[in-house]
Design a protein around this motif. Structure first.
Motif, PDB file in Angstrom:
ATOM      1  N   GLU B  43       0.862  -1.056  -0.201  1.00  0.00           N
ATOM      2  CA  GLU B  43      -0.321   0.239   0.110  1.00  0.00           C
ATOM      3  C   GLU B  43       1.027   1.204   0.222  1.00  0.00           C
ATOM      4  O   GLU B  43       2.107   1.576   0.575  1.00  0.00           O
ATOM      5  N   LEU B  44       0.353   2.399  -0.563  1.00  0.00           N
ATOM      6  CA  LEU B  44       0.984   4.093  -0.420  1.00  0.00           C
ATOM      7  C   LEU B  44       0.711   4.376   0.510  1.00  0.00           C
ATOM      8  O   LEU B  44      -0.296   4.096   0.790  1.00  0.00           O
ATOM      9  N   MET B  45       1.445   4.589   1.423  1.00  0.00           N
ATOM     10  CA  MET B  45       1.328   5.770   2.721  1.00  0.00           C
ATOM     11  C   MET B  45       1.735   6.448   2.352  1.00  0.00           C
ATOM     12  O   MET B  45       3.250   7.024   1.948  1.00  0.00           O
ATOM     13  N   VAL B  46       0.821   7.961   2.784  1.00  0.00           N
ATOM     14  CA  VAL B  46       1.286   9.118   2.029  1.00  0.00           C
ATOM     15  C   VAL B  46       0.937   9.602   3.528  1.00  0.00           C
ATOM     16  O   VAL B  46      -0.759   9.907   3.964  1.00  0.00           O
ATOM     17  N   MET B  59       5.535   6.645   1.781  1.00  0.00           N
ATOM     18  CA  MET B  59       6.566   5.379   1.593  1.00  0.00           C
ATOM     19  C   MET B  59       5.238   4.500   0.900  1.00  0.00           C
ATOM     20  O   MET B  59       4.249   4.195   0.818  1.00  0.00           O
TER      21      MET B  59
END
Lengths: 378, 222
Positions: B43-46, B59
């Motif tokens: 998963e893209l962690m913003v 990340m």
């Protein structure tokens, strides 16, 4: 401590209580018992975070629902992790910033201490400088005073010379007249006694005028301040006048014994050489008591002239010897010594390409040797 | 620095998107998240603030598992570009295996680019890394804007540096993002291969390394 970016474990993200509660809620939704587990069990659905299996969802649910429940847990974990990562990073950077601040604080304190030391040093140097200036002023004052005294002495000597000249001459003539008078006076006991007494008076007066003449001559030599160039000097004569001056200045009689060998003339400043001799002699005079003796000798060895001034006085302790040539170093009470005597003597010796040597024993006395090299010795 | 766990045959890598504020680092990462189709993708962690500025970092984890069983993980990070977040930038940059420097092509932003690049060099040095030997790609982003400096000028300006040729991108439109990433993977591979014998021990050659980590949706790699 773990870095903020280390992969978290399930327990890092959710406490045991929270895991149990989440399991319960999902179980209630799904209609069967559900629990979150760290260890794999048969039939359990993996829980992934950052491509990492961090736990398992175990439950009595149909596979489809268990899968959906696992994705729901992962969804929740993502947000928990987001907060956790941010919090950890914040903690890391805060600690790093604090460490940096402490380091800067320490550096600042070190720098402050350095400046404080520097400022103290500066203060010391200012004080030293002030001392040097004061000394220079005193030296200047002493020099000016000596010059004034010298000029006065020279003036007085010149003025006294004339009257002393005619007094001496008149006393001699008076003696001649007395002889003539003795022939013309008829012989008689009382007259003869009177004439003898008269002759004695004249003799004493003559010896008194000779003494005055000698003092005047010494003063002239000593205060010979106007001679700017080297002239041939008779060191023995200068020594003799310095000794006379010392005895004249002294309150009590000083036993000075001269032992002078014939010396060639030395090119130099007679006034300065006299001053050097006088300064050394003066120290010797102050070191001895009533029974003390000062021996003054001169000798020539090849091309070296040595003047030796020796006393059997108190002597000089080693720690004082180390500093004895330093300007303004004095062991005498304030006001009675300038601390310039020997340093001036040394300067004068240097100006004449000579040297001054000190040999002293406490209780036995002091010997000062002034050595001149005279290249022109025939 | 890369972390290799022999017991699990697991290799953790870290790539950091660096650059001045608002140059498009987060956009790069979001586009990669959309465009890439690697073997494994997390998963893209913003972590942005309310006004869309990165506060901590973003990340995106991706990974591949070789046939010989090496579990390779690559975490892509962005740093906050704003000047005041320097300690965060330094913390994120630490132990990076590669850096993609995202510069702003607009003429008015050249000073900011230079400042940020100096800051990168400075922080690398503080972290004990050498900018000359670190795999680094310089991407000039926002090529679609009207006042972007022309390519020939930029390439000429950087020709004498170890980072030539530059990578050009328009991240908002998804152009050049994957290419920049591939360029970095190509510069990163030799370093990793030297240290971990990727080809010899783990059966991953340069071509497979790049292809598997940067497989894209829209144009499947040959």
């Amino acid at each position: 401590m773990r870095s903020f970016e280390d992969d978290p474990r399930l327990a890092d993200l959710l406490s045991a209580d929270q895991q149990a509660r989440l399991g319960q809620l999902i179980g209630a939704l799904g209609g069967g018992r559900v629990s979150l587990e760290e260890q794999h069990q048969a039939g359990a659905e993996p829980l992934e975070f950052n491509l990492e299996t961090i736990g398992w969802l175990q439950g009595e649910l149909p596979a489809e629902r268990l899968d959906a429940a696992a994705r729901l847990v992962e969804f929740v974990l993502l947000f928990v992790a987001k907060y956790r990562l941010a919090a950890n990073l914040h903690n890391d950077t805060t600690e790093a910033s604090f460490a940096e601040l402490q380091r800067q604080h320490a550096a600042l304190q070190a720098s402050e201490a350095r400046y404080k030391a520097l400022s103290e040093q500066l203060q010391e140097r200012v004080e030293d400088q002030v001392k040097v200036i004061e000394q220079a002023q005193q030296q200047l004052y002493e020099t000016a005073r000596l010059r004034a005294v010298g000029q006065l002495a020279a003036g007085v000597a010149h003025e006294i010379n004339n009257p002393i000249g005619f007094i001496t001459s008149n006393l001699r003539v008076a003696g001649d007249y007395l002889d003539e008078l003795a022939e013309k006076v008829p012989g008689g006991h009382s007259a003869s006694l009177l004439l003898d007494d008269f002759r004695a008076l004249l003799r004493e007066s003559l010896s008194g005028t000779q003494r005055i003449a000698r003092i005047v001559a010494d003063l002239k030599t000593f205060s010979n301040i106007d001679q700017a160039d080297f002239i041939p000097c008779d060191l023995n004569a200068l020594l003799t006048t310095s000794c006379h001056l010392l005895q004249a200045e002294s309150q009590q009689a000083i036993d000075v014994r001269l032992d002078l060998a014939p010396l060639p003339k030395l090119a130099g400043y007679p006034a300065k050489l006299s001053q050097a001799f006088f300064n050394v002699l003066d120290n010797a005079a102050k070191a001895i008591d009533a029974e003390g003796v000062i021996r003054v000798g001169s000798r020539l060895a090849e091309d070296v002239i040595e003047v030796i001034i020796e006393d059997n006085g108190t002597g000089i302790p080693p720690d004082v010897q180390e500093r004895i040539f330093d300007p303004f170093f004095t062991t005498r009470a304030v006001g009675s010594g300038t601390g310039l005597g020997l340093s001036v003597a040394r300067d004068i010796m240097r100006a004449h390409r000579g040297e001054i040597l000190l040999d002293s024993q406490v209780g036995a006395g002091t010997r000062v040797t002034l050595r001149f090299t005279c290249p022109n010795t025939p | 620095m890369a972390e290799y766990l022999d017991s699990e045959r697991k290799l953790n890598l870290k790539v950091v998107y660096y650059g001045p504020a608002l140059s498009g680092k987060t956009t790069n990462l979001m586009q990669l998240h959309t465009l890439l189709n690697p073997q494994r993708k997390g998963e893209l962690m913003v972590l942005e603030t309310r006004d869309d500025r990165t506060l901590f970092f973003d990340m995106l984890p991706i990974g591949l598992r070789s046939q010989e069983g090496l579990d390779l993980r690559l975490k892509l990070y962005t740093v906050p570009g704003q000047v005041q977040h320097d300690s965060t930038r330094k913390a994120v940059l630490s132990r990076a295996d590669g850096v993609i420097f995202v510069a702003d092509s607009q003429l008015s932003q050249q000073d900011n680019n230079a400042t940020a690049f100096d800051n990168l060099a400075d922080n690398l040095q503080k972290l004990g890394m050498d900018i000359e030997s670190l795999p680094l790609v310089v991407q000039f982003n926002k090529r679609d804007l009207p006042d972007a400096i022309d390519e020939a000028t930029l390439q000429a300006r950087w020709a004498q540096t170890p980072w030539s040729p530059l990578s050009l991108a328009s991240a908002l439109n998804g152009e050049g993002v994957v290419e920049s990433f591939r360029q970095l993977l190509r510069r990163l591979y030799p370093v990793l291969d030297r240290e971990y014998q990727l080809a010899g021990r783990h059966g991953i050659d340069a071509e497979a390394f790049v292809r598997q980590l940067s497989a894209a949706h829209e144009a499947p790699h040959a």
